[in-house]
Scaffold this active site. Structure first.
Site, mmCIF file in Angstrom:
data_model
loop_
_atom_site.group_PDB
_atom_site.id
_atom_site.type_symbol
_atom_site.label_atom_id
_atom_site.label_comp_id
_atom_site.label_asym_id
_atom_site.label_seq_id
_atom_site.Cartn_x
_atom_site.Cartn_y
_atom_site.Cartn_z
ATOM 1 N N ASP A 133 0.839 -1.194 0.000
ATOM 2 C CA ASP A 133 0.000 0.000 0.000
ATOM 3 C C ASP A 133 0.879 1.251 0.000
ATOM 4 O OD1 ASP A 133 -2.444 1.266 -0.092
ATOM 5 O OD2 ASP A 133 -2.680 1.328 2.086
ATOM 6 N N HIS A 140 -4.618 13.813 1.327
ATOM 7 C CA HIS A 140 -4.801 12.917 2.476
ATOM 8 C C HIS A 140 -3.580 13.000 3.396
ATOM 9 C CE1 HIS A 140 -5.746 9.301 4.798
ATOM 10 N NE2 HIS A 140 -4.560 8.832 4.499
ATOM 11 N N GLU A 205 -10.654 3.655 3.826
ATOM 12 C CA GLU A 205 -9.782 4.479 2.998
ATOM 13 C C GLU A 205 -10.114 4.227 1.532
ATOM 14 O OE1 GLU A 205 -5.628 3.948 4.141
ATOM 15 O OE2 GLU A 205 -5.884 5.510 5.679
ATOM 16 N N GLU A 207 -9.269 4.046 -2.068
ATOM 17 C CA GLU A 207 -8.031 3.877 -2.837
ATOM 18 C C GLU A 207 -8.314 3.213 -4.180
ATOM 19 O OE1 GLU A 207 -4.709 2.159 -0.812
ATOM 20 O OE2 GLU A 207 -5.290 2.946 1.162
ATOM 21 N N ASP A 239 -8.971 0.246 2.219
ATOM 22 C CA ASP A 239 -7.979 -0.146 3.227
ATOM 23 C C ASP A 239 -8.544 0.205 4.602
ATOM 24 O OD1 ASP A 239 -5.697 -0.642 4.720
ATOM 25 O OD2 ASP A 239 -4.729 1.238 4.158
ATOM 26 N N ARG A 243 -8.051 3.576 13.617
ATOM 27 C CA ARG A 243 -7.193 4.739 13.896
ATOM 28 C C ARG A 243 -6.633 4.738 15.314
ATOM 29 N NH1 ARG A 243 -5.937 5.800 8.853
ATOM 30 N NH2 ARG A 243 -7.745 6.354 7.584
ATOM 31 N N GLN A 246 -3.894 2.237 15.336
ATOM 32 C CA GLN A 246 -2.821 2.818 14.520
ATOM 33 C C GLN A 246 -2.023 3.863 15.310
ATOM 34 O OE1 GLN A 246 -4.338 4.646 10.931
ATOM 35 N NE2 GLN A 246 -2.318 4.975 10.044
ATOM 36 N N LYS A 259 -4.277 -2.171 10.255
ATOM 37 C CA LYS A 259 -4.599 -2.239 8.826
ATOM 38 C C LYS A 259 -4.802 -3.663 8.327
ATOM 39 C CE LYS A 259 -3.476 2.150 7.589
ATOM 40 N NZ LYS A 259 -4.285 3.006 6.719
ATOM 41 N N THR A 263 -8.933 -5.854 3.974
ATOM 42 C CA THR A 263 -8.880 -4.936 2.840
ATOM 43 C C THR A 263 -9.936 -5.439 1.865
ATOM 44 O OG1 THR A 263 -6.492 -4.645 3.139
ATOM 45 C CG2 THR A 263 -7.407 -3.988 1.010
ATOM 46 N N THR A 366 -4.871 6.464 0.207
ATOM 47 C CA THR A 366 -6.134 7.199 0.207
ATOM 48 C C THR A 366 -6.073 8.407 -0.719
ATOM 49 O OG1 THR A 366 -6.296 6.595 2.516
ATOM 50 C CG2 THR A 366 -7.848 8.242 1.728
ATOM 51 N N GLU A 380 -10.735 12.267 8.003
ATOM 52 C CA GLU A 380 -10.639 13.600 7.404
ATOM 53 C C GLU A 380 -12.000 14.296 7.393
ATOM 54 O OE1 GLU A 380 -7.957 13.420 3.685
ATOM 55 O OE2 GLU A 380 -8.418 11.350 4.190
#
Ligand code: CA
Length: 438
Positions: A133, A140, A205, A207, A239, A243, A246, A259, A263, A366, A380
Site C-alpha cells: 500500500d 490525504h 480508505e 483507494e 484499506d 485509527r 494505529q 490495517k 482490505t 487514500t 478527514e
C-alpha cells in the site's frame, strides 16, 4: 491505445450493456465468478451478464492470441492470464468486442456462453502473492499529517520518494464480504496505560488498486518507460483502518494490526485498455516542488500516465437500510489527486531488485481531494472525530458504527467517450468478537 473497441457509438446485442453505468461494451473487465456453488472460473462483465470464458473458448470462435488468453483465464485464479501481458489481453478484448456488438454474426453461439450476473458469486480475481500500500494522495497525507503533527504535516521525504509499506495479502477480500471490527491494543492520550478491546475509531480508505501483470521474476528493476506494460488492470480498494490502534502502534515501524485485519477490493479487473480514454497528463507539481529523480521521470508517463477517474464513498447505516433510505455520499474525489503515477509506483517498488509477480496488488493510498467534500477517509471528514457527519436518517458519525456499510464507486467520464465504471466495492461492519471469544 484508442481503437474500435472504444467507439462511443458501439452497441451490444446484450441490451442491458447499452447505457450500463459500469459495464457497457467499451469496458469488458475480467473477473472470477462461480454459479450456484460451482467452481470459480474466468469471466467478462457485459451489462447484467457475464461471459463464461471457458464456454466461449470451447466454441472455437476465438483465434490466435485471444484464444490463448481465454484459455489462460478460463479456470481458477487469473494469475496466468495477468502474466500474459498486454498483447494477449488486447487481442482478447478486440475479439470479445466484435463478438458482442450488434454487428456480430455469432450471437447465437456467444449467447449460449452468457450467465446472468445475478446468479453468480464474484471471487478475488487472482491469488494475491503480495500486497503493498502506497501513500500517493497528497491531500490525504496533508490532512492526516496535520492531525498528528500540526506544525509539520508533510514529512520531508514525501515529494521525493513514493511512500509505501508492505500490507497483508491474506485478508484481502472481494466486495460483499463483511468486515469484523478488530480488537486491539489502544492507549488514548488521556489514559496512563494501554488497554485491549474493540477499536472505537474504525475508518475506511478510498483507494485505487493496481493489479500487476508480467512483473520481474528475476528481480531486474522495471524502468519507468516499461512500467505501464506491467500493470494488468485496476480495481477499487478499501484499506480499512483502526485509527486508535494505529495511533498507538505505528511508531517506529508503521502500520501493522491497525490495517491488516481486512482490505476490500472490487471484484472486476478494469483493464488499462478500457481506461485508455481516461488517461491524462500527470498534473504539474506546484511551484517549488522538486521534480522526480530521473529513474522516476518518464516522458510518456508524465504526458499520459495519470488517470482521470471519479471516486466516490457512500455510507449506508443499519437504520438507513431498515428505513429504505438510499446510501449517502460522504466523499467525491478523483485519481487526478495522485502525487505519483501508477507507473512510478511500479518502478519505485522494483528499483532495488524487489520482484513483482502476476496477481500482486498495489494500493495507491487514500485519494482525497483538496476540499471538505472530497475526503477519502472519515478521519478527514470529521477532522479526527471532532466534527460529526450528519446522515439522512438524522444519525451522526464520528467514526464507523457496527452495521454501517461502506460503498466505493469509480467512474470514467469524459466528453466524447462512453462512460465506464468499476462495479462496487462494498462491505458491512460487523461487531467485534467479545473478549471472551477473541
Ligand atoms: Ca492506505
Amino acid at each position: 491505445m484508442i481503437d474500435e473497441t472504444h467507439d462511443p457509438g458501439l452497441q451490444s446485442w446484450v441490451t442491458s450493456a447499452n447505457g450500463h453505468p459500469d459495464f457497457p461494451i467499451q469496458n469488458l473487465p475480467f473477473g472470477l465468478f462461480s454459479v450456484e456453488g460451482g467452481e470459480p472460473r474466468g469471466g467478462v462483465a457485459i451489462g447484467d451478464m457475464i461471459v463464461d470464458l471457458a464456454a466461449l473458448q470451447g466454441t472455437g470462435l476465438l483465434t490466435g492470441a485471444a484464444d490463448g488468453a481465454a484459455k489462460a483465464a478460463a479456470s481458477g485464479p487469473l494469475n496466468g492470464f495477468l502474466g500474459l501481458g498486454r498483447e494477449a489481453r488486447v487481442a482478447l478484448r478486440r475479439q470479445l468486442s466484435a463478438l458482442l456488438t450488434v454487428a456480430s454474426q455469432a450471437r447465437p453461439q456467444v449467447e449460449a456462453c452468457l450467465v446472468s450476473a445475478a446468479r453468480c458469486a464474484l471471487h478475488l480475481p487472482a491469488r494475491i502473492g503480495d500486497y503493498t500500500d502506497f501513500y500517493v494522495g497528497i491531500h490525504h497525507a496533508m490532512n492526516v499529517g496535520r492531525q498528528f503533527r500540526p506544525d509539520n504535516p508533510l514529512l520531508p521525504n514525501y515529494k521525493h520518494v513514493p511512500i509505501g509499506y508492505h500490507g497483508r495479502a491474506s485478508s484481502v477480500r472481494p466486495s460483499g464480504i463483511p468486515v469484523r471490527r478488530p480488537n486491539g491494543q489502544t492507549k488514548p492520550p488521556e489514559a496512563t496505560e494501554p488497554s485491549f478491546g474493540p477499536s472505537r475509531r474504525l475508518d475506511y480508505e478510498l483507494e485505487l488498486g493496481i493489479w500487476i501483470g508480467p512483473g520481474n521474476p528475476d528481480g531486474r528493476p522495471i524502468s519507468i518507460d516499461e512500467a505501464s506494460a506491467h500493470i494488468a488492470g485496476y480495481c477499487l480498494l478499501n484499506d480499512w483502518s483502526a485509527r486508535d490502534i494505529q495511533g498507538w502502534e505505528y511508531q517506529p515501524l508503521g502500520p501493522f494490526l491497525a490495517k491488516n485485519f481486512a482490505t476490500t477490493v472490487s471484484a472486476w479487473i478494469v483493464t488499462p485498455e478500457a481506461l485508455a480514454p481516461f488517461r491524462s497528463a500527470q498534473p504539474a507539481r506546484p511551484e517549488g516542488d522538486p521534480q522526480p529523480l530521473p529513474y522516476l521521470h518518464g516522458g510518456d508517463d508524465q504526458a499520459n500516465g495519470a488517470l482521470d477517474i471519479e471516486l466516490e464513498v457512500l455510507l449506508l447505516s443499519e437504520e438507513m437500510r431498515a428505513r429504505g433510505l438510499p446510501a449517502q455520499r460522504i466523499g467525491l474525489s478523483s485519481t487526478r489527486h495522485m502525487y505519483w503515477t501508477p507507473a512510478q509506483l511500479v518502478t519505485h517498488h522494483t528499483c532495488n531488485g524487489c520482484d513483482l509477480g502476476p496477481g500482486d496488488l498495489l494500493g495507491t493510498g487514500t485519494i482525497s481531494g483538496p476540499t471538505a467534500d472530497s475526503c477519502g477517509s472519515i478521519l478527514e471528514v470529521t477532522q479526527g472525530g471532532k466534527t460529526p457527519v450528519r446522515l439522512g436518517s438524522g444519525e451522526e458519525r464520528r467514526f464507523l458504527e457496527d452495521g454501517d456499510e461502506v460503498i466505493l464507486r469509480a467512474r470514467g467520464v469524459r466528453e466524447g467517450c462512453a462512460p465506464i465504471g468499476f462495479g462496487e466495492c462494498r462491505a458491512i461492519v460487523l461487531p467485534a468478537l467479545s473478549e471472551a471469544t477473541a
